[in-house]
Design a protein around this motif. Structure first.
Motif, PDB file in Angstrom:
ATOM      1  N   PRO A  64       0.846  -1.192   0.000  1.00 50.62           N
ATOM      2  CA  PRO A  64       0.000   0.000   0.000  1.00 50.62           C
ATOM      3  C   PRO A  64       0.884   1.244   0.000  1.00 50.62           C
ATOM      4  O   PRO A  64       1.964   1.226   0.602  1.00 50.62           O
ATOM      5  N   GLY A  65       0.460   2.276  -0.685  1.00 51.30           N
ATOM      6  CA  GLY A  65       1.245   3.518  -0.725  1.00 51.30           C
ATOM      7  C   GLY A  65       2.551   3.366  -1.467  1.00 51.30           C
ATOM      8  O   GLY A  65       3.578   3.887  -1.043  1.00 51.30           O
ATOM      9  N   MET A  66       2.530   2.638  -2.561  1.00 51.51           N
ATOM     10  CA  MET A  66       3.764   2.458  -3.346  1.00 51.51           C
ATOM     11  C   MET A  66       4.318   3.813  -3.777  1.00 51.51           C
ATOM     12  O   MET A  66       3.580   4.690  -4.205  1.00 51.51           O
ATOM     13  N   THR A  67       5.650   3.966  -3.669  1.00 49.88           N
ATOM     14  CA  THR A  67       6.305   5.178  -4.151  1.00 49.88           C
ATOM     15  C   THR A  67       6.358   5.126  -5.677  1.00 49.88           C
ATOM     16  O   THR A  67       6.151   4.075  -6.293  1.00 49.88           O
ATOM     17  N   LEU A  68       6.670   6.266  -6.265  1.00 51.97           N
ATOM     18  CA  LEU A  68       6.839   6.325  -7.722  1.00 51.97           C
ATOM     19  C   LEU A  68       7.895   5.302  -8.164  1.00 51.97           C
ATOM     20  O   LEU A  68       7.705   4.589  -9.166  1.00 51.97           O
ATOM     21  N   LEU A  69       8.979   5.219  -7.406  1.00 47.54           N
ATOM     22  CA  LEU A  69      10.035   4.269  -7.767  1.00 47.54           C
ATOM     23  C   LEU A  69       9.555   2.820  -7.637  1.00 47.54           C
ATOM     24  O   LEU A  69       9.851   1.982  -8.504  1.00 47.54           O
ATOM     25  N   ASP A  70       8.827   2.522  -6.562  1.00 48.68           N
ATOM     26  CA  ASP A  70       8.241   1.171  -6.403  1.00 48.68           C
ATOM     27  C   ASP A  70       7.413   0.808  -7.632  1.00 48.68           C
ATOM     28  O   ASP A  70       7.500  -0.309  -8.163  1.00 48.68           O
ATOM     29  N   LYS A  71       6.572   1.761  -8.056  1.00 43.18           N
ATOM     30  CA  LYS A  71       5.670   1.506  -9.182  1.00 43.18           C
ATOM     31  C   LYS A  71       6.435   1.252 -10.472  1.00 43.18           C
ATOM     32  O   LYS A  71       6.119   0.326 -11.227  1.00 43.18           O
ATOM     33  N   VAL A  72       7.443   2.070 -10.712  1.00 49.16           N
ATOM     34  CA  VAL A  72       8.220   1.963 -11.951  1.00 49.16           C
ATOM     35  C   VAL A  72       8.926   0.606 -12.029  1.00 49.16           C
ATOM     36  O   VAL A  72       8.919  -0.052 -13.075  1.00 49.16           O
TER      37      VAL A  72
END
Ligand code: DGI
Ligand code: FE
Ligand code: FE
Ligand code: FE
Length: 188
Positions: free
Chosen positions: A115-123
């Motif tokens: 939950p609350g993935m950072t932009l970097l996590d998502k990429v």
């Protein structure tokens, strides 16, 4: 900072050539997505290069890595394919001297999401789903969605994974469900 070329050679030596080609695909895709969506391409490259470092370790070594590090998340109660992600983050920090917690978290949550993935996590997580070497039903739709929304593409990715797990009668790591719920809230 550790030397990326040396880290790449070391990571490459720990996996079959096919998995290394996947890693290169994730790196290239993660850099491209970073430029498109405003993440840091250098952080993305480091996370991508190391994301699957523990994937081909014997599962017992993966388990021991998590136990030795005093991991709090209940990874070990769920499917073994989840373990290499937190194990990779631990080895990135301890063996490759990566200190950037953004990079370490992107590695740690690249399989499960959170939950609350950072932009970097998502990429990094999305690059793992859609790198050019991936060929599973639904991957083209994920690539299409990725052109306009990281969140929509990731939701499609997680829904595919969750659907597969259900078909197999396998348990679902709760964090993956929470990751999808959190991404749904972020959609307009
Ligand atoms: O390591 P890769 O093959 O590049 O990709 P990954 O790290 O995303 O894949 C790990 C596998 O983990 C994936 O095929 C699905 C499986 N898996 C098992 N249980 C779960 C799970 N994946 C998620 N997201 N959530 C689970 O509960
Ligand atoms: Fe992985
Ligand atoms: Fe993944
Ligand atoms: Fe991967």
């Amino acid at each position: 900072k550790p030397d990326l070329q040396a880290v790449m050679e070391s990571v490459r030596a720990q996996m079959p050539e096919k998995r290394w080609q996947h890693t290169i695909g994730v790196r290239d895709t993660a850099i491209r997505l970073s430029l498109q969506y405003g993440a840091d391409p250098v952080q993305a490259e480091w996370a991508a290069v190391l994301h699957d470092v523990a994937k081909y370790w014997p599962v017992e070594k993966q388990r021991q890595t998590l136990v030795d590090a005093g991991e709090q998340e209940p990874w070990l109660q769920y499917d073994k394919p989840l373990w290499h992600a937190p194990a990779g983050a631990i080895v990135a920090e301890r063996q490759y001297s990566v200190t950037d917690s953004m990079i370490l978290d992107a590695i740690r949550y690249h399989t499960s999401g959170r939950p609350g993935m950072t932009l970097l996590d998502k990429v990094v997580c999305l690059a793992d789903y859609m790198e050019p070497g991936r060929a599973f039903p639904g991957v083209d739709r994920i690539r299409e969605l990725a052109e306009r929304s990281l969140e929509a593409a990731l939701i499609a990715g997680f829904e595919g994974t969750i659907g597969q797990l259900i078909e197999q009668g396998a348990p679902i790591f709760p964090m993956t469900v929470l990751a999808r719920n959190s991404l749904l809230e972020e959609l307009d």
